[in-house]
Structures are given as C-alpha cells and as structure tokens.
Design an enzyme around this catalytic site. Structure first.
Site, PDB file in Angstrom:
ATOM      1  CE1 TYR A   1      55.912  36.468  35.540  1.00 24.63           C
ATOM      2  CE2 TYR A   1      54.456  36.541  37.427  1.00 24.63           C
ATOM      3  CZ  TYR A   1      54.764  36.933  36.157  1.00 24.63           C
ATOM      4  OH  TYR A   1      53.932  37.785  35.482  1.00 24.63           O
TER       5      TYR A   1
ATOM      6  CG  HIS B   1      55.495  44.390  37.707  1.00 24.96           C
ATOM      7  ND1 HIS B   1      54.317  43.697  37.590  1.00 24.96           N
ATOM      8  CD2 HIS B   1      55.418  45.432  36.850  1.00 24.96           C
ATOM      9  CE1 HIS B   1      53.556  44.285  36.682  1.00 24.96           C
ATOM     10  NE2 HIS B   1      54.198  45.340  36.218  1.00 24.96           N
ATOM     11  CG  HIS B   2      52.414  41.233  40.161  1.00 24.06           C
ATOM     12  ND1 HIS B   2      52.478  41.196  38.784  1.00 24.06           N
ATOM     13  CD2 HIS B   2      52.240  39.952  40.563  1.00 24.06           C
ATOM     14  CE1 HIS B   2      52.354  39.949  38.384  1.00 24.06           C
ATOM     15  NE2 HIS B   2      52.213  39.168  39.424  1.00 24.06           N
TER      16      HIS B   2
ATOM     17  CG  HIS C   1      56.416  40.132  37.618  1.00 26.64           C
ATOM     18  ND1 HIS C   1      55.497  40.720  36.778  1.00 26.64           N
ATOM     19  CD2 HIS C   1      57.564  40.030  36.920  1.00 26.64           C
ATOM     20  CE1 HIS C   1      56.095  41.001  35.624  1.00 26.64           C
ATOM     21  NE2 HIS C   1      57.347  40.588  35.679  1.00 26.64           N
TER      22      HIS C   1
ATOM     23  CG  HIS D   1      42.802  36.665  35.116  1.00 19.76           C
ATOM     24  ND1 HIS D   1      44.160  36.830  35.179  1.00 19.76           N
ATOM     25  CD2 HIS D   1      42.597  35.436  34.569  1.00 19.76           C
ATOM     26  CE1 HIS D   1      44.754  35.745  34.705  1.00 19.76           C
ATOM     27  NE2 HIS D   1      43.831  34.882  34.333  1.00 19.76           N
TER      28      HIS D   1
ATOM     29  CG  HIS E   1      45.336  34.095  29.674  1.00 15.28           C
ATOM     30  ND1 HIS E   1      45.123  32.772  29.391  1.00 15.28           N
ATOM     31  CD2 HIS E   1      45.358  34.192  31.033  1.00 15.28           C
ATOM     32  CE1 HIS E   1      45.034  32.102  30.528  1.00 15.28           C
ATOM     33  NE2 HIS E   1      45.151  32.929  31.531  1.00 15.28           N
TER      34      HIS E   1
ATOM     35  CG  MET F   1      41.333  32.614  31.158  1.00 15.93           C
ATOM     36  SD  MET F   1      41.905  32.309  32.835  1.00 15.93           S
ATOM     37  CE  MET F   1      42.290  30.552  32.708  1.00 15.93           C
TER      38      MET F   1
END
Lengths: 621, 621
Positions: free
Chosen positions: A233, A265-266, A336, A415, A417, A490
């Site tokens: 990251y 990747h993002h 990422h 979103h 985890h 989450m």
C-alpha cells in the site's frame, strides 16, 4: 468440416488444417491459429463495441474485453491470448477458486483444437457441460495474439453454470502448456491458474457532459519503484494550492502507467480533516515508519478506483465539494500494488485525475454510512459458513434527518473486513421491501469499489434502509466481534447521494442489555452460576467464553433477529440527532421482493453436446 | 388425423369423427367415445396386470386401478369413468387440494375431445403443462364406462409435477359437466372436485404361502345401517370361544360389502387387555352413550386396514399371537364410515377376515412404539407451517433391550394427531444415517395404515432410531402441547417386528429442567421478573403464556435440537429397563443419507407441448 453436435453457429469452416503435434516441439511450443471465421449471428462486435478491458494475469498474457447487452441479458467476451501455448481456460466461480468453476476451454489433443463450455468439479477435474451456453462467435489470429470472441447469457438455467449478477465476479483463468488427449484429462490442479475480480455488469448509463470550465488535477505517484513484494500500500501526500477555493469534482478517472495494468489493484484519494493545519510531504509504503502519524486521519474519500473500473461521473445536478474554507488542503493518495510474481524494478506513476469546476452545481454530493455500528455486541460465531449480521437505518431517523424531498443515492461502496462474503442494502417502504440499493453476492474485501448504481435510488422520509452482511468464519476458532481491527468485522455501505444532509451515519447495533440475557442463558445452560463478577468481563471476553454449539449459535442468531436495537442517527463528529435512539424495535418487513428469475435460453435439441472443432496449424515458433 | 406437437404415441387415429355439440342436449349429456387405440408402446396392461383398485368418489363413478414398475420407476394408471359427462380431471397434489395439483384432463370443446397433462395454479386455474409426462396408452369404451389407460414416471423432473413417493398420495379428481372452449377456461373452483388418499407405491414383495392348517375368522359388522352423517366410527365387540388356544395370525384381509367401497374408510381390530374378565356385547357408534366404558381400554392392534390396502401377510417366519393364557377373549372392531354425501339406508357387513394357524411359527411378532413420550414438554408454537419434533430411541436402550441378533422390522404404522403432516423414522448406525425405516412426506392423520416395508429393516444393538414429525398449526392460536387429547399431539411410529422382545416403548422427550430455562429466558426477555410462584404453573400453562415471536419460536426449536433428553426405554406397563435414562445427550448424527434423485425422462423435442386429440362421437343417451 462440420462441427458435430452443436445446434450451431459453426456452419462450416474453411479448409481443414492440420495440427502438427505439439509434443514434437516440447510442451511449451507456441501455437498459432489460422484465421477462422465462424458463421456469425449478425456481425461480430468490433473493438469499439467492447468498451471494458481488464488484464487477467500479472504478466499480461491474457486480456479480457467485454460489452453488455441488457436487452438480450448477455455479454460478449473477447479474450486476447498473447503467446498461446497449448490452450487456455477462462470462466467464473463463486469466489475465484479453480474448482467448481464454470469454464470455456480452448485445448488441443495434438492433432485438432477444440473449444467447449465446460465445468470443473470440486476436485478441479474438467467436464464437458451437457448444455453448451458459451456461444463461440469468432476465432482470429491478430498480430497481438489469438482473439476468441464468445457470447454468454447472464443466466443459463443450467445448474452447472455460474449466474452472472450485479456486483463482483471472480474470473478464473488457466494456461494449458501441453496438449491433452481429452477435456476430461484436464485437471486444474496441474495448471497455472489465477483469478481476477471485476464488476462485469457495469451500469448502462450515459456519461453526463462535462462543464466547459472543467479543470483537471492529477494526483499520482512520482515515478516510484514498485517494491518487489506481493502486497504494497503506497501512500502519497498531495497539497492543494493555498487559497484553493471551493470547487465541485464532477468526474475522475484512473491514470495507470502503461505496462503496470496488471500491478495496480486499486487507488483512493482521501482528504485530511479540516482542522489538520499541516501534513508533511510523504511518498512511501503506508506501513513505513517514516510515514507521518496524522496521515491516518485523512479518511474522507474524494475518489476511489479499482481494477476494471472506468471513469466515475457525478450526476449532472451534483458534485463533490473540495477546496475553500472548512476543507483541508491535504490529500492522501493510496495505491494498492498487487505484485504476486514479485517483479523487480517496475517504475510507476499511476494515480487519479480529478475533473473539477468552479461553477458549483445545484447540489453538493454527500456520503452516508449505513449498516452496523463498530461495536463488539455484533459478533459472528466461529466456524460459520454464512452467518448474517444486519444493520438498520430506521424510519424514525430518516423521518427526522432527511429533507422533505428525500435524497437520491447514485453510488455505493460496500465495506467489510476479512470475513465478509456478501453485502446487500435493501430499501423498505411502508414495511415492504421496495428496491435493492446495492447488492454483491460475491463480495470480496479485497475488491472495494465505489460503484455507480444502475438506477438512482430515492429515499423518502420514513423509509428504512437495511444492510445485511454475510460472513464466513470457517477458519476461526474464536468469535469475531465488531470493531476497527482487521480481524474484527464491519458491515457498512457508504452511499453517495445528493443533496447533502447533516445525516452522516445511520447505523444500528443490538441492545446491549438483551445481549446480556444471551450470556445469562448460555451460562445457565452450561451449569454455570450467575455470580456477579466485578468488574463485569468485557463483551469480547464474554463472547470468547461462549461454548459454540448448535444452541448458542441459533439463539444468538435469533436474538439478533428479534431484540431491540440502539440506533446511531448521527451528524458529523458523532453528534446524535435529537430523539430516543435506544431500545428501538426492529423495523418490520411484511413482504419481500421477489428474486428475479433468469431468462432461460430455449432448450436445445436432445443430441448430446460436443466440443466445437477448430482448425489450427502448428508453428515451430 | 395427427396429434400435433407431442413426440408422441398418437401416431395416427382411425377415422376422424365429430363431436355433436353437447350444448344441444344440455350440459349433463352423456358422452361416449368410439373405441380408439393409439399406437402403443408395447402392449397395454391387462386387467390382471393392474392389481390395485380404489374408488375415487363416493358415488363410485370414478375408479382407479394401477400397477407399479419399480424397474421403470413408473406407474400404469387405469381410470374407469362410469357415466362420463363432458370430461374428467385426475391427478395428485400435496395434501389433496384442487389447487396446485398435477393433473391429467380429458375434456371437450363441444367438437373435439382432448387429453393433456396439465396443472392447476394456486387459484385453481388449469394450465397446459409444457412438459407432457402422462403418456396416454389407450382409450377404450367398455360396458362399464370409458377406460383411460396412461403411464407416469414416479418423478418427471418437471417442477410443475408431483413427485410420487413412498407413503400417502392425495389423489384429486373432478367432474366436467359441460364443454370448455379450452383447457385454460377450466377452473377447479367451478367443478365438483374430491380427494382420495392412497398408498400408490405398494411394496413389491411376494406373499408367503399360507400354512395348510390355516383357519379363518371373520370379524364384521352385523348388517348394520350406516348412519346418515359424514363421519361415523362404529364399534363392534367380538368374543373368542372359551378355551381358544394360542394361535398365530399369519394374514388378514378386508371384507367390504359390495356397493359400500366408497364408504368404508378404514377398519381396525383391537384386543382388550388380558385382565379384563368380561366385556358386554355391543355394536353401535363408538361415541354412543350405550357403549361399555371399558371398551376404551381395548387398544392392542391385531389388524388394521385402510382404503386402497390389500391383504396383510406376516413374514413366513413370524405370526401375531392371540388366544391362549394371558390373552383376552374380547376383540373390538372399529370401522370408520366416511359418508360425505350423507347417503341414507345403506346396510353394511364389512369387517376383517383373520387367517390364523395353531402351528406356531418360529417367531412371535411384536409391536414397539418409537417417537415421542406423550408429555406436554414437547410443544409446537401456534401459526407454524412445518415445525418438526423429534423423538429418539437411543443406542443405550437398543444395546440393553434388543437380543444379540437384533430385531427385524417388517411393517410400520405412523401416528400423529390432527396437526401431523409428515413422519419419518431413520435408522442411525455408528452415527451415520443408515436406512429409512418408514417415511411419509404426505402423511395424513385421517389415513393411518399398517404398511409393509418394501424391505425388512434389521436393527442391531447400539443402533439409534430417530422419529421426526412435521406439524402444521397455522389454524391455532395457542401452543399445541404433547398429550393424549385430539388437540394435543403425538409423534409415534408403531413398528411391527420379530422376534418379540420385552422392549415395548423406546421414546424420548426434552429434559424438563432445560425447558424451564427456556421459560426463564422468555420471561426475562419480556421484562417479567422471575418470581417463584407456588405452586409452579403447569407446563401447558407456561406454554400458554409464551408470547410467540421469531425469538421464542427459534429458541424453542434450538432447545429441542440441543438440550438433553429423558428416555423411556420400557417394558410393558411402563416398567423401565434398568439404567440411567434422564439427562441423556442427544444422539449425534455425523452424516446424512443422500436424498434419491429421480430418474428424469429424456428431454423432449423443443416443439411446444399440445394436448392429444381424441376422436369422439356424441350420443344423445
């Protein structure tokens, strides 16, 4: 030469040709095809009619392009195979594993080349699909490589086939390095396989025209060297000019450095909080010790892009405000890099290009959090394959906090985890399931995009928004409680909407007192005495001491489905709207939306399915 | 004339003929068919090849005969229609309602007669089935009436079709009194419809030869007049001769008075307890005030017959003992007359003919009760569509009470009260589901037969027998507790086995202490204080005060699926075998039997389905 069996768009093929046994030249011999044109149904889609592209493998050998016909409920796929060896597999599976996948296979037995709709069983063994639903339209040799064009309905009504739905699709691919005597001789466990996540069903909405006074700003990495490790990251700080006035972001698009398409990747651009006076410049891995501490607080999303996504346009009546008073001048770009082959020395200047205008649009866009409060009272037992937690945005909150005209949700970012597997937000009006806001049945925490909705969803005062997340904890020994940690969970849907309101957060959690009744019962059931331990153990401690059996699992699930909730109906900085938010009843849903039934293609003739034969000549490469 | 569309066993029909519009003669005009012989697949089954018969309607207009091919997994049906009007419906549905039924329809539009595989939707509207699975073999006019012969696989893999399974099948029928322009114009709500319950899939086992010294005894009603009311239970006392020695019943069969085939619903012969010295003669309705009180204690089943059943043969190595010391001389015959048309003045001498021998066979047959103890701790919440209660016969009990060689179950009678909808007993060996003892997915409390098992099930020491009953309480406002009352519930499988053992009852119920934890939790959840009320309310009172919501329903279900049980592992007269029977763990089942997949018939050609046309001439009769 006639293709046997299929009903069939391979009317006739040009001069039969000969495969020169690949084994003569070793297993890695390259194979090229003569140009073949099948009898097409209409004309083949041209390049411009295949607007979406994604590299499949990190080396960039395989590249997928596609378009979508919502009228026909079908997708045209174009697979470009650079440096073809003895064949290729492409398809989809629930979560990207090569087993239980719905596949097309191009393979050769050394003499003849074949194309077929196939599937892999739980052991990775490939089988011919009795119902051939991938319709081969064209096979073409081009200077870049072999191009396969084929069509597939969203749903085929074949239980062996993958149903293409909104949200994430896990594409799988594989490289055949040597000939196989038959399709059944292929097992994915012996192949180089990989996966790529993508939203296949992009929304079919025209892009609004940009204002004439549109400016652009690039926020990108400064020609960095991508670390030679699988996951990086990268954090990069960008400062807006002093006195940069209020603007509306109206569009943004990715800038991906050529050659790095398989590595980026993002990317996300975050804004720092307005009260942060200064942020030192930084460009480096986000987990670096040199990273300024306060960078972690820069979390207001300005732009987000993930692999396979294209430019993001705001609706023409709204824009995302940035600049001006009350807005931080500091932005954080996070990239990422996914580098599974640990390539070295790859330089990169990827980032995001913002398109913004000083001519403010009618509405400010806002972002609202729906789902579950980050609290340990919402927990998932261990060893669950699909445990569902649900967060509510109640009618009382929308009644109080939304403007009389309601709000319009045009995009959504789901979103969770690591345990998240599915997410859905349902709009409920007058007790009835009314409309799906966003749904992802193959959600992956590794692939969180902001997605435009196919259709803007209007939320009225008094509506209810119900967000459910499905978790898999098969690999865990302890309960997973809600919270901020990556091993906690989450369940959130960040919805992008206009006009902006004060309501930033509309989430819930089970009432803590009722949860205590659960712990009481479990203790009594296990012969424990109810002693008042002072201080009372924490919720995570209490969850950790629950013996997880069929009873405790089912009672916890029943409790979450029945007990009253605490609502968070909040403005910025956790300020509640005025009202009674504790011990609220769960919203009642008296009727469900019917699941859409896929349009099944007409039944085929009872003659047994067989692969299509493709004429190929070998090349000694 | 060719039948359009079907793939098809109506190759060609003899001279097309003309329907003379039925409306000319009123709607009730009788219609006869010319003899038609379709192109048959092989030869049509002859009368002797259709061994099973049942009247469908109380008047006896419709009579069904059938045979079963277990090799082909198909049934040949022969429907005799006496005094045909404008057509007839016949088929099956889950519980005998005319809605959501799988049907064949013979109808006319006034000109032409048709036969088709059809189905009724939830409103009773008839639709043509796109997949035609009833294969018409023959249509024939006979002196008795019109005879339709057709074939149907057990399973068709068509979701609109009924799956013919072991156990009860609810046949539905309807009479068309006037022509209909099309199949879609028919709605069952406008027709005279009815239902008949039957076990279609009779076991395919040869009847053992009877011993040469076999005697018969008829126990039948003494030419009584059937009361002109819908439901009558008739009780009749029969005394065995003084000094009647011990015999083995080796077979019994029904005696049904000719003409009353549609009225005699079921019959049972019970033996009175050995200690009952004398029972006064009685023949009259079982609810008559004149009935001797002690007749209620005569409950040991000697023989049971229900509509559609044929003779019951004991396996050649076993017989049911009666007569001799320790056996009562008094028998009670109970006949259920079902007289929905309230026919008057019908006389009846129906009953059961016992075949018995003084040459005792090697084994005495015994009857054992499996399932749930009759106790209120096992309860069903109100408003449930399919709530399951389960009773266990544990390994500890079979280990202790069965002989070393085990026992052999050859027949079974399932029993619940009015809310019962399904019953199944599963044999579990080494923690794995091993074999189904008996299963009825369409169980009806109105149709309780002793059924021979297709295959004798051997139970070893240490095996577990799990009996589950599914209940529907949609029409109830209060919880339904276990007990003897007709509005209370039972879950029992009376298994007939040899060699007879002391074990008469192997049943369970949830531990009462754990159930109290359920009441505690529900009270706390509802804000109630846990005061010690003295005396404690009864279990039914406590169930009556439970607020039934999703939580209390799910927790009760989870409790029954987890809490320890009390076992009744009993000899006669409620004497326990020695052992610890309280707070026993629930038997663990680590693997399930796979559900059998029906053999699907080959796919049909894609041409659209259409009815078969039948040539008919009108008759002014």
């Amino acid at each position: 030469m006639q293709a046997p069996g299929r009903c069939c768009h391979w009317a006739s093929l040009p001069s039969p040709s000969v495969w020169e046994a690949a084994s003569m030249y070793g297993t890695a011999v390259a194979v090229f095809l003569v140009i073949l044109v099948a009898a097409l149904q209409g004309s083949a889609p041209t390049e411009s009619r295949l607007p979406y592209h994604i590299p499949l493998d990190p080396e960039g050998f395989l590249e997928l392009s596609w378009n979508i016909s919502y009228a026909q409920e079908a997708i045209d796929f174009q697979l470009l195979v650079r440096r073809l060896k003895a064949g290729v597999l492409f398809g989809m599976s629930d979560r990207g594993k090569p087993e239980n996948a719905d596949l097309v296979v191009l393979w050769t037995d050394g003499d003849t080349a074949y194309f077929a709709d196939a599937w892999s069983d739980q052991n990775g063994q490939i089988h011919l699909d009795p119902q051939q639903d991938y319709q081969l339209l064209q096979v073409q040799r081009t200077p870049e490589g072999l191009v396969l064009l084929f069509k597939r309905p969203f749903g085929t009504c074949d239980p062996k086939d993958y149903l293409i739905e909104d949200g994430t699709v896990h594409l799988v691919y594989g490289i055949l390095e040597k000939p196989f005597q038959s399709l059944e001789a292929i097992n994915t466990s012996g192949l180089r396989m990989g996966l790529q996540r993508v939203q296949l069903l992009k929304p079919d909405i025209p892009n609004p025209a940009l204002p004439s006074d549109t400016y652009t700003m690039e926020i990108h990495a400064p020609n960095i060297r991508i670390p030679s490790q699988e996951t990086t990251y990268w954090c990069h700080v960008k400062e807006l000019p002093k006195g940069f006035p209020r603007h509306h972001i109206v569009m943004y698009e990715p800038i991906v450095t050529k050659g790095n398409e398989g590595l980026v990747h993002h990317m996300e651009v975050f804004q720092c909080p307005p009260e942060m006076d200064s942020v030192p410049y930084f460009s480096g891995p986000c987990d670096s010790e040199k990273k300024p501490d306060n960078l972690n607080y820069c979390r207001r999303v300005l732009a987000a892009w993930a692999l396979g996504a294209k430019a993001f346009y705001y609706p023409e009546e709204a824009g995302l405000a940035f600049g001006g008073p009350g807005s931080s001048r500091y932005l954080r770009l996070e990239i990422h890099y996914h580098n599974p082959l640990v390539k070295e020395g790859q330089h990169d200047s990827s980032g995001i290009r913002l398109y913004y205008t000083p001519t403010l649009r009618r509405f400010d866009a806002g972002i609202m959090e729906l789902g579950l409060v980050y609290t340990p009272v919402m927990a998932i037992p261990p060893q669950e394959t699909d445990f569902v937690l649900t967060g509510y945005c109640t009618d009382s909150c929308t009644q109080l906090a939304l403007p009389p005209s309601g709000i319009h949700i045009f995009a959504s970012q789901l979103h969770t985890h690591l345990a998240g597997r599915k997410v859905v937000t349902m709009l409920v009006r007058d007790g009835r399931e009314w409309e799906i806001v966003n749904q992802d049945n193959h959600y992956s925490p590794q692939f969180q995009e902001i997605r435009m909705l196919k259709k803007v969803v209007s939320v009225h005062r008094g509506d209810v928004l119900i967000t459910s997340c499905t978790y898999n904890t098969e690999d865990r020994k302890q309960a997973t409680v809600g919270g901020f940690g990556i091993m906690e969970e989450m369940c959130v849907n960040y919805v992008h909407y206009y006009p902006q309101t004060e309501l930033e957060l509309c989430k819930s959690a089970v009432d803590a007192g009722f949860l205590q009744e659960f712990f009481h019962l479990i203790n009594r059931f296990n012969g424990g005495k109810e002693v008042c331990t002072c201080p009372q153990p924490s919720i995570p401690q209490q969850f950790a001491s629950v013996p997880w059996n069929s009873f405790s699992r089912k009672v916890l699930q029943a409790l979450y489905g029945f007990a009253p909730i605490s609502m968070h109906c909040n403005k910025s900085w956790a300020v509640h709207f005025q009202g009674e938010w504790n011990l609220q009843p769960l919203p009642k849903v008296i009727s469900s939306l019917e699941a859409p039934t896929p349009q099944c293609p007409p039944r085929q003739c009872p003659s047994p399915a067989s692969p299509a034969i493709i004429s190929i000549v070998g090349d000694r490469g």
